[in-house]
Design a protein around this motif. Structure first.
Motif, mmCIF file in Angstrom:
data_model
loop_
_atom_site.group_PDB
_atom_site.id
_atom_site.type_symbol
_atom_site.label_atom_id
_atom_site.label_comp_id
_atom_site.label_asym_id
_atom_site.label_seq_id
_atom_site.Cartn_x
_atom_site.Cartn_y
_atom_site.Cartn_z
ATOM 1 N N LYS A 183 0.886 -1.233 -0.051
ATOM 2 C CA LYS A 183 0.076 0.053 0.056
ATOM 3 C C LYS A 183 0.852 1.324 0.136
ATOM 4 C CE LYS A 183 -3.804 2.474 2.634
ATOM 5 N NZ LYS A 183 -4.738 2.226 3.765
ATOM 6 N N SER A 184 1.939 1.294 0.646
ATOM 7 C CA SER A 184 2.657 2.398 0.844
ATOM 8 C C SER A 184 3.862 2.582 0.112
ATOM 9 C CB SER A 184 3.148 2.586 2.519
ATOM 10 O OG SER A 184 2.017 2.880 2.967
ATOM 11 N N ASP A 185 4.591 1.424 0.016
ATOM 12 C CA ASP A 185 5.824 1.407 -0.519
ATOM 13 C C ASP A 185 5.903 1.058 -2.245
ATOM 14 O OD1 ASP A 185 7.162 1.924 1.761
ATOM 15 O OD2 ASP A 185 7.119 -0.284 2.131
ATOM 16 N N ILE A 186 4.856 0.399 -2.594
ATOM 17 C CA ILE A 186 4.875 -0.339 -3.974
ATOM 18 C C ILE A 186 3.873 0.472 -4.733
ATOM 19 C CG2 ILE A 186 4.853 -2.438 -5.266
ATOM 20 C CD1 ILE A 186 7.079 -2.144 -3.108
ATOM 21 N N LEU A 197 9.981 -2.963 -5.914
ATOM 22 C CA LEU A 197 10.093 -4.283 -5.245
ATOM 23 C C LEU A 197 9.467 -4.790 -4.157
ATOM 24 C CD1 LEU A 197 13.716 -5.298 -6.673
ATOM 25 C CD2 LEU A 197 11.701 -5.873 -7.556
ATOM 26 N N HIS A 198 8.695 -5.450 -4.143
ATOM 27 C CA HIS A 198 8.035 -5.989 -2.681
ATOM 28 C C HIS A 198 8.841 -6.898 -1.831
ATOM 29 C CE1 HIS A 198 4.430 -7.872 -0.408
ATOM 30 N NE2 HIS A 198 4.769 -6.841 0.247
ATOM 31 N N VAL A 199 9.321 -6.774 -0.685
ATOM 32 C CA VAL A 199 9.971 -7.586 0.246
ATOM 33 C C VAL A 199 9.180 -7.744 1.316
ATOM 34 C CG1 VAL A 199 12.058 -8.203 1.051
ATOM 35 C CG2 VAL A 199 12.175 -6.860 -0.935
ATOM 36 N N PRO A 200 8.307 -8.946 1.653
ATOM 37 C CA PRO A 200 7.330 -8.744 2.502
ATOM 38 C C PRO A 200 8.134 -9.022 3.665
ATOM 39 C CG PRO A 200 6.604 -10.246 0.720
ATOM 40 C CD PRO A 200 8.187 -9.920 0.430
ATOM 41 N N TYR A 201 7.422 -8.491 5.041
ATOM 42 C CA TYR A 201 7.874 -8.830 6.431
ATOM 43 C C TYR A 201 7.043 -9.958 6.818
ATOM 44 C CZ TYR A 201 9.566 -7.878 11.144
ATOM 45 O OH TYR A 201 10.126 -7.919 12.444
ATOM 46 N N ASP A 212 -6.392 -8.469 -3.001
ATOM 47 C CA ASP A 212 -5.846 -9.136 -4.159
ATOM 48 C C ASP A 212 -6.642 -8.717 -5.490
ATOM 49 O OD1 ASP A 212 -4.145 -10.569 -2.639
ATOM 50 O OD2 ASP A 212 -5.283 -12.408 -2.676
ATOM 51 N N GLU A 213 -7.841 -8.237 -5.440
ATOM 52 C CA GLU A 213 -8.501 -7.739 -6.681
ATOM 53 C C GLU A 213 -7.736 -6.570 -7.178
ATOM 54 O OE1 GLU A 213 -12.614 -7.412 -5.862
ATOM 55 O OE2 GLU A 213 -12.743 -9.520 -5.561
ATOM 56 N N ILE A 214 -7.069 -5.631 -6.491
ATOM 57 C CA ILE A 214 -6.497 -4.227 -6.610
ATOM 58 C C ILE A 214 -5.262 -4.827 -7.529
ATOM 59 C CG2 ILE A 214 -5.380 -2.366 -5.718
ATOM 60 C CD1 ILE A 214 -7.559 -2.203 -3.591
ATOM 61 N N LEU A 215 -4.642 -5.843 -6.890
ATOM 62 C CA LEU A 215 -3.203 -6.288 -7.193
ATOM 63 C C LEU A 215 -3.322 -6.707 -8.838
ATOM 64 C CD1 LEU A 215 -1.605 -8.082 -4.354
ATOM 65 C CD2 LEU A 215 -1.581 -5.365 -4.905
ATOM 66 N N ILE A 216 -4.512 -6.876 -9.256
ATOM 67 C CA ILE A 216 -4.589 -7.853 -10.495
ATOM 68 C C ILE A 216 -4.005 -6.726 -11.593
ATOM 69 C CG2 ILE A 216 -6.134 -8.484 -12.335
ATOM 70 C CD1 ILE A 216 -7.602 -9.989 -9.920
ATOM 71 N N GLY A 217 -4.544 -5.273 -11.395
ATOM 72 C CA GLY A 217 -4.142 -4.271 -12.343
ATOM 73 C C GLY A 217 -2.958 -3.947 -12.429
ATOM 74 N N TYR A 218 -2.049 -4.490 -11.610
ATOM 75 C CA TYR A 218 -0.426 -4.250 -11.744
ATOM 76 C C TYR A 218 0.266 -5.331 -12.409
ATOM 77 C CZ TYR A 218 -1.820 -0.320 -8.606
ATOM 78 O OH TYR A 218 -2.196 0.735 -8.169
ATOM 79 N N LEU A 221 4.326 -5.670 -10.798
ATOM 80 C CA LEU A 221 4.641 -6.100 -9.329
ATOM 81 C C LEU A 221 5.206 -7.349 -9.253
ATOM 82 C CD1 LEU A 221 3.954 -5.513 -6.606
ATOM 83 C CD2 LEU A 221 1.848 -6.601 -6.748
ATOM 84 N N HIS A 222 6.344 -7.050 -8.624
ATOM 85 C CA HIS A 222 7.237 -7.917 -8.357
ATOM 86 C C HIS A 222 7.776 -8.473 -6.960
ATOM 87 C CE1 HIS A 222 8.363 -9.318 -12.375
ATOM 88 N NE2 HIS A 222 8.083 -8.005 -12.827
#
Length: 246
Positions: A183-186, A197-201, A212-218, A221-222
């Motif tokens: 939400k904030s970094d990517i 680049l998303h590096v999850p904690y 997840d529905e929002i992420l479909i449009g990107y 996104l790696h």
């Protein structure tokens, strides 16, 4: 050793839960706060109400420990109908001071990665939260000297990132952001047309979660499994350390 022949010239890192552990401190404090109020309500209700108060107060107090502390105090007053004692309020304040004094624990491989990036890229920290707290953590982290600039903002929006890029004269196509929060970094960075680049904690505050529905449009996104895989990705952006969505 040349890591990258692409357009990327500037790499920015989120701080909390990307460079060092942070959410664990909030989780522990929240558990202590809940224990303080168990005589008044059950755990799930206290946890839920505190979360609602935190979200409501973001526009007033912003992100960080101080805003969280005020939200704990407000929650305690509301859930006890004003019966919370001065000693109990003092316990909450002491809890906040312990949070602020917590050691800065770097995440694995951070220092090694920064050592290899230094001199090959312009390195930034872009973080949100309380100015004094973030400056203190960076000073105590032992890695401040790796960075060419530090940006502490009240919130991470596309407009905030755009202002940073303009201030530092960074072309969008030469910018890479790395962080644990979609939400904030990517997503705000991808919305600008830059790379991220998303590096999850292992744990993420509910407010930072993205449907997840929002992420479909990107399409670009790696996600990397850990920060050490950044070096492989920079050598070959087709490298999939964990997964790519889209």
């Amino acid at each position: 050793m040349i890591l990258n022949s692409s357009q990327i010239k500037t790499i920015a890192f989120d701080a909390d839960d990307t460079l060092w552990r942070n959410e664990d401190i909030f989780i522990h404090a929240q558990d202590e706060f809940i224990n303080l109020l168990l005589a008044y309500h059950d755990e799930s209700y206290i946890r839920s109400h505190l979360g609602e108060v935190q979200i409501k107060n973001l526009e007033h107090f912003g992100y960080g420990i101080k805003g969280f502390t005020l939200s704990m105090i407000e929650t305690a007053i509301e859930l006890t109908e004003g019966r919370i004692t001065g000693n109990e309020i003092h316990e909450i304040i002491q809890l906040a001071k312990c949070m602020l004094a917590s050691p800065v624990e770097l995440l694995p491989d951070i220092k090694s990665v920064l050592e290899q990036l230094k001199g090959q890229y312009r390195l930034l920290v872009i973080t949100k939260g309380d100015l004094l707290d973030q400056e203190s953590k960076l000073a105590r982290s032992g890695i401040a000297d790796y960075f060419d600039a530090i940006e502490i903002v009240s919130d991470k929006t596309s407009a905030a990132y755009q202002q940073i890029l303009q201030r530092h004269k960074i072309p969008v196509e030469q910018f890479l952001m790395i962080g644990n929060s979609l939400k904030s970094d990517i997503l705000p960075v991808l919305d600008l047309g830059a790379k991220a680049l998303h590096v999850p904690y292992h744990s993420t505050w509910d407010h930072e979660l993205v449907n997840d529905e929002i992420l479909i449009g990107y399409q670009n996104l790696h996600t990397l499994g850990d920060i050490s895989q950044l070096l492989d990705w920079l050598r070959d952006p087709s490298f999939e350390g964990r997964r790519a969505i889209g």
